[in-house]
Design a protein around this motif. Structure first.
Motif, short mmCIF file in Angstrom:
data_model
loop_
_atom_site.label_atom_id
_atom_site.label_comp_id
_atom_site.label_asym_id
_atom_site.label_seq_id
_atom_site.Cartn_x
_atom_site.Cartn_y
_atom_site.Cartn_z
N LYS A 30 -17.99 -0.81 -38.15
CA LYS A 30 -18.16 -1.68 -36.93
C LYS A 30 -17.00 -2.09 -36.14
O LYS A 30 -15.84 -2.01 -36.98
CB LYS A 30 -18.57 -3.12 -37.40
N PRO A 31 -16.87 -1.90 -35.04
CA PRO A 31 -15.60 -2.17 -34.26
C PRO A 31 -15.36 -3.73 -34.04
O PRO A 31 -16.45 -4.53 -34.45
CB PRO A 31 -15.98 -1.58 -32.85
N PRO A 32 -14.04 -4.17 -34.20
CA PRO A 32 -13.62 -5.66 -34.03
C PRO A 32 -14.10 -6.16 -32.73
O PRO A 32 -14.39 -5.65 -31.56
CB PRO A 32 -12.25 -5.85 -34.05
N VAL A 33 -14.84 -7.49 -32.79
CA VAL A 33 -15.43 -7.97 -31.56
C VAL A 33 -14.39 -8.59 -30.49
O VAL A 33 -14.77 -8.42 -29.43
CB VAL A 33 -16.32 -9.18 -32.43
N THR A 34 -13.35 -9.00 -31.09
CA THR A 34 -12.34 -9.62 -30.24
C THR A 34 -11.27 -9.21 -30.40
O THR A 34 -10.69 -8.47 -31.47
CB THR A 34 -12.11 -11.24 -30.22
N ILE A 35 -10.08 -9.13 -29.57
CA ILE A 35 -8.63 -8.69 -29.61
C ILE A 35 -7.72 -9.79 -29.35
O ILE A 35 -7.85 -10.60 -28.33
CB ILE A 35 -8.39 -7.49 -28.43
N GLN A 36 -6.89 -9.89 -30.57
CA GLN A 36 -5.91 -11.09 -30.30
C GLN A 36 -4.84 -10.51 -29.29
O GLN A 36 -4.14 -9.36 -29.49
CB GLN A 36 -5.01 -11.24 -31.62
N ARG A 80 -1.42 -7.21 -40.85
CA ARG A 80 -2.41 -6.38 -40.68
C ARG A 80 -3.58 -7.26 -40.28
O ARG A 80 -3.95 -8.17 -40.96
CB ARG A 80 -2.72 -5.59 -41.95
N THR A 81 -4.32 -6.98 -38.84
CA THR A 81 -5.63 -7.69 -38.77
C THR A 81 -6.64 -6.78 -38.36
O THR A 81 -5.95 -5.39 -38.46
CB THR A 81 -5.26 -8.53 -37.58
N ALA A 82 -7.57 -6.97 -37.79
CA ALA A 82 -8.71 -5.88 -37.63
C ALA A 82 -8.14 -5.05 -36.41
O ALA A 82 -8.75 -3.93 -36.14
CB ALA A 82 -10.11 -6.41 -37.14
N GLN A 83 -7.46 -5.43 -35.61
CA GLN A 83 -6.85 -5.01 -34.07
C GLN A 83 -5.55 -4.57 -34.39
O GLN A 83 -4.91 -4.09 -33.25
CB GLN A 83 -7.21 -5.76 -32.93
N ARG A 84 -4.71 -4.96 -35.23
CA ARG A 84 -3.20 -5.08 -35.05
C ARG A 84 -2.55 -4.43 -36.35
O ARG A 84 -2.93 -5.24 -37.28
CB ARG A 84 -2.77 -6.02 -34.47
N LEU A 85 -1.52 -3.64 -36.12
CA LEU A 85 -0.50 -3.54 -37.24
C LEU A 85 1.00 -3.70 -36.81
O LEU A 85 1.31 -3.54 -35.72
CB LEU A 85 -0.55 -1.94 -37.92
N GLU A 86 1.75 -4.43 -37.65
CA GLU A 86 3.07 -4.69 -37.38
C GLU A 86 4.04 -4.44 -38.53
O GLU A 86 3.72 -4.65 -39.82
CB GLU A 86 3.45 -6.19 -37.00
N PHE A 87 5.00 -3.55 -38.24
CA PHE A 87 5.88 -2.89 -39.41
C PHE A 87 7.32 -3.25 -39.15
O PHE A 87 7.72 -3.62 -37.91
CB PHE A 87 5.91 -1.46 -39.27
N SER A 88 8.28 -3.20 -40.06
CA SER A 88 9.54 -3.55 -39.79
C SER A 88 10.36 -2.58 -40.82
O SER A 88 9.98 -2.32 -41.79
CB SER A 88 10.02 -5.01 -39.79
N ILE A 105 -1.71 -1.24 -31.79
CA ILE A 105 -2.79 -2.20 -31.43
C ILE A 105 -4.27 -1.38 -31.08
O ILE A 105 -4.09 -0.28 -30.53
CB ILE A 105 -2.55 -2.79 -30.03
N LEU A 106 -5.36 -1.64 -31.75
CA LEU A 106 -6.54 -0.80 -31.39
C LEU A 106 -7.58 -1.50 -31.06
O LEU A 106 -7.98 -2.60 -31.09
CB LEU A 106 -7.09 -0.67 -33.22
N ALA A 107 -8.33 -1.09 -29.88
CA ALA A 107 -9.06 -1.88 -29.03
C ALA A 107 -10.35 -0.78 -28.78
O ALA A 107 -10.15 0.30 -28.48
CB ALA A 107 -8.48 -2.34 -27.70
N PRO A 108 -11.46 -1.52 -28.82
CA PRO A 108 -12.74 -0.31 -28.60
C PRO A 108 -12.93 -0.22 -26.93
O PRO A 108 -12.44 -0.84 -26.36
CB PRO A 108 -13.99 -1.46 -28.89
N LEU A 109 -13.15 1.10 -26.91
CA LEU A 109 -13.06 1.63 -25.46
C LEU A 109 -13.90 2.96 -25.41
O LEU A 109 -13.70 3.70 -26.09
CB LEU A 109 -11.64 2.20 -24.99
#
Length: 155
Positions: A30-36, A80-88, A105-109
């Motif tokens: 399932k794709p994420p429903v919303t994008i932060q 880590r969220t359903a739409q985003r990864l952050e690394f350092s 950032i990952l967004a359905p398209l």
């Protein structure tokens, strides 16, 4: 000095983009429903980000590949969220503490996933002298190559 630090950060990120990630084989159907929306991801900046449309791969598999690859390169997963990864990652061998940060950032398209990445260099992180410079454009070619490897990985 700032130019030296930018060059050093660019070199570190370019070397981190030199090899292909390994697939982990996990799936999300399932794709994420919303994008932060991140405050730094404004419409003016997101248009110039390296990005790629990935079809026939679940979001979870794409993110799992990114996590494995970036950890192999010495980066730490910060968020880590359903739409985003952050690394350092701390940049070694510099006179002033410097950190590299990456955001995916990952967004359905169009029945697939739009994967975008951004890169920052932070000097004196966590201090009153902290300075943040986005260096995405300086490493855009290598980031785009990296993003293509996630599209070619097996579902």
């Amino acid at each position: 000095m700032k130019r030296f630090l930018l060059s050093l950060a660019t070199l570190a990120l370019l070397s981190a983009c030199a090899s292909a990630p390994q697939s982990t084989g996990t799936n999300q159907t399932k794709p994420p429903v919303t994008i932060q929306q991140n405050p730094v991801n404004t419409p003016e900046t997101t248009n110039s980000q390296p990005s790629i449309l990935i079809k026939d791969r679940p979001a979870r598999a794409i993110f799992d590949d990114i996590v494995v690859y970036r950890k192999q390169k010495g980066m730490q997963l910060k968020r880590r969220t359903a739409q985003r990864l952050e690394f350092s990652m701390q940049i070694p061998n510099v006179t002033q503490a410097t950190e590299a940060r990456m955001s995916y950032i990952l967004a359905p398209l169009d029945g697939g996933w739009q994967l975008s990445a951004r890169v920052w260099q932070i000097t004196a992180p966590g201090t009153a002298r902290e300075s943040v410079s986005e260096i995405t454009s300086a490493v855009a070619d290598k980031i785009h190559e990296e993003l293509q490897t996630y599209a070619r990985s097996k579902p």
